[in-house]
Design an enzyme around this catalytic site. Structure first.
Site, PDB file in Angstrom:
ATOM      1  CG  HIS A 120      -2.014   0.958   1.230  1.00 22.88           C
ATOM      2  ND1 HIS A 120      -3.246   0.676   1.750  1.00 22.88           N
ATOM      3  CD2 HIS A 120      -2.094   2.234   0.773  1.00 22.88           C
ATOM      4  CE1 HIS A 120      -4.040   1.722   1.613  1.00 22.88           C
ATOM      5  NE2 HIS A 120      -3.354   2.691   1.027  1.00 22.88           N
ATOM      6  NE  ARG A 141       0.075  11.231  -2.839  1.00 21.31           N
ATOM      7  CZ  ARG A 141      -0.998  10.863  -2.163  1.00 21.31           C
ATOM      8  NH1 ARG A 141      -2.025  10.266  -2.776  1.00 21.31           N
ATOM      9  NH2 ARG A 141      -1.080  11.076  -0.871  1.00 21.31           N
ATOM     10  CG  ASP A 157      -2.161   4.723   3.725  1.00 25.07           C
ATOM     11  OD1 ASP A 157      -2.137   5.028   2.514  1.00 25.07           O
ATOM     12  OD2 ASP A 157      -3.073   5.092   4.488  1.00 25.07           O
ATOM     13  CG  HIS A 181      -0.645  14.906   1.255  1.00 23.98           C
ATOM     14  ND1 HIS A 181      -1.428  14.816   0.124  1.00 23.98           N
ATOM     15  CD2 HIS A 181      -1.136  13.984   2.119  1.00 23.98           C
ATOM     16  CE1 HIS A 181      -2.352  13.889   0.299  1.00 23.98           C
ATOM     17  NE2 HIS A 181      -2.194  13.350   1.496  1.00 23.98           N
TER      18      HIS A 181
END
Ligand code: ZN
Length: 433
Positions: A63, A67, A310, A314
């Site tokens: 996972h 992007r 995960d 950002h």
């Protein structure tokens, strides 16, 4: 053809092969050639001195968010794959919530082409469950599987319609693809931004109960039973979800689960202690100490199959806003080993179980190559220094983003060398090694 590499003197931990002891690992022609106590080394072989270190199969992460395409300011396949190998990960599954989402052969092929060009970690694409990840109609699973997708997910969003989820499990079963599900009932989530409990009340932030996850896990376990489909629960965070997975396994259903390093080690009280730091905002949120204890216990006893990061990069701008408005998620590839090694130091996990949850556990869950040092296996190896201390941050990270609760923190445990297909793809800088 690659060199012959001798990784000597390290503690080889290979749960799939039952090995835990000082061995030499020999890599040749891109594969594991031998693991033995004594091997005669030919002249000219490359030697890695692994004394005092762990030598394990390369880690497998089911996972990660790379992007690309569309959100390259956060991460690219190449920078994500670089961060992966820096963290000891040699195989990663790339989630499909890019722009556009990966619901077509074209996007699957683009991700694979970028990964091949980077030549670092092996990247396995994950396709969408629903077209456009919109939760309305199914994507073309045959096309996605033929293109190289190893799983399907609308991650970032739940599949809210139980009827669509039923059809997805039936259709995916025909292609033997697991569905990775992001379990959240959006009606129960409401406008929540952190775990619902005393901390959210004190902070004045809207809460999300653990049951928002649990009710969806219970629903999907029921649908897995109905359809015989393969259900993989992404980032389990709540004690109730753990109970549901344990019961599903006891009943022999095809249900597997992953947990993140942060859900194994941080709680909603850490959100409070951080002073509303958006580096502690993720979905699912950091939960109560009881939920964390349930996740750790379930990982230790095998109810939870594997650790997945995960990894969710950002930009600083997207996190430098009020807690309510900040994007969800944190990077995780480079800190996973150190964060989880803390569980070993306090006796909650054995070294063998930790390594299993990072290697053969995830490989088996999706049926991926690797995760073992068996002779003839892919020459994917991590060399880890469990005593190395280092500070995670923009100066040491290979990711494009540094949104992490461990930013600026000193960590213990570090990957020093990573091999993919018998080739050295990462070596930690000497001052940090
Ligand atoms: Zn998710």
């Amino acid at each position: 053809m690659s060199d012959v590499i001798f990784i000597e003197g390290g503690r080889v931990i290979d749960p799939a092969g039952g090995t835990d002891g000082v061995r030499t690992v020999v890599l040749s022609d891109g594969l594991v050639a031998e693991v033995a106590e004594r091997v005669d080394r030919p002249a000219g072989a490359t030697v890695v001195d692994a004394r005092g270190r762990w030598v394990t199969p390369g880690f497998v992460d089911l996972h990660v968010h790379l992007r690309e395409p569309g959100l390259e300011y956060k991460e690219t396949v190449a920078t994500g794959a670089r961060a992966a190998v820096a963290g000891g990960f040699t195989s990663v599954v790339a989630m499909p919530n890019t722009r556009p989402v990966n619901d077509t052969l074209a996007v699957t092929e683009l991700v694979l082409a970028r990964a091949a060009a980077a030549g670092l970690a092996r990247v396995y694409p994950c396709g969408c469950i629903s077209r456009g990840s919109a939760g309305e109609e199914l994507a073309e699973y045959g096309e996605l599987k033929a293109g190289g997708c190893v799983a399907l997910s609308d991650d970032g969003k739940p599949v809210m319609s139980p009827a669509l989820m039923r059809r997805a499990l039936e259709y995916a079963r025909a292609f033997d693809l697991p569905l990775t599900v992001h379990e959240e009932d959006l009606h129960l989530v409401g406008k929540g931004v952190m775990h619902e409990g005393p901390a959210s009340t004190r902070l004045g932030l809207k809460g999300i109960p653990g049951q928002a996850e649990e009710v969806m896990v219970l629903r999907d376990v029921a649908l897995a039973e109905l359809t015989g489909g393969r259900l993989h629960i992404a980032h389990v965070s709540a004690a109730g979800s753990v109970r549901a997975v344990r019961e599903a396994k006891r009943r022999g259903l095809r249900v597997t689960a992953e947990v993140t390093p942060h859900h194994l080690s941080l709680t909603d009280e850490d959100v409070a202690a951080s002073g509303y730091s958006t580096d502690f905002k993720m979905c699912p949120p950091l939960r109560s100490a009881g939920d964390v204890a349930a996740c750790v216990e379930a990982l230790a006893d095998g109810t939870i199959d594997c650790i997945a990061t995960d990894h969710a990069p950002h930009s600083a701008v997207e996190k430098a806003v009020e807690f309510d408005a900040a994007m969800n998620g944190i990077v995780g590839l480079e800190t996973a080993f150190a964060v989880c090694l803390a569980l070993v130091r306090r006796g909650a996990l054995t070294p063998r179980r930790l390594v299993e949850a990072l290697t053969s556990g995830p490989a088996r869950t999706f049926g991926l190559p690797g995760g073992t040092l068996a002779r003839g296996a892919p020459g994917d190896v991590a060399v880890l220094d469990p005593a190395a201390t280092w500070t995670f941050g923009p100066g040491t990270s290979f990711s494009k983003s540094c949104n992490s609760p461990w930013k600026g923190k000193q960590l213990t445990g570090r990957c020093t060398h990573t091999f993919v297909a018998g080739r050295l793809v990462h070596q930690a800088a000497a001052e940090h090694a």
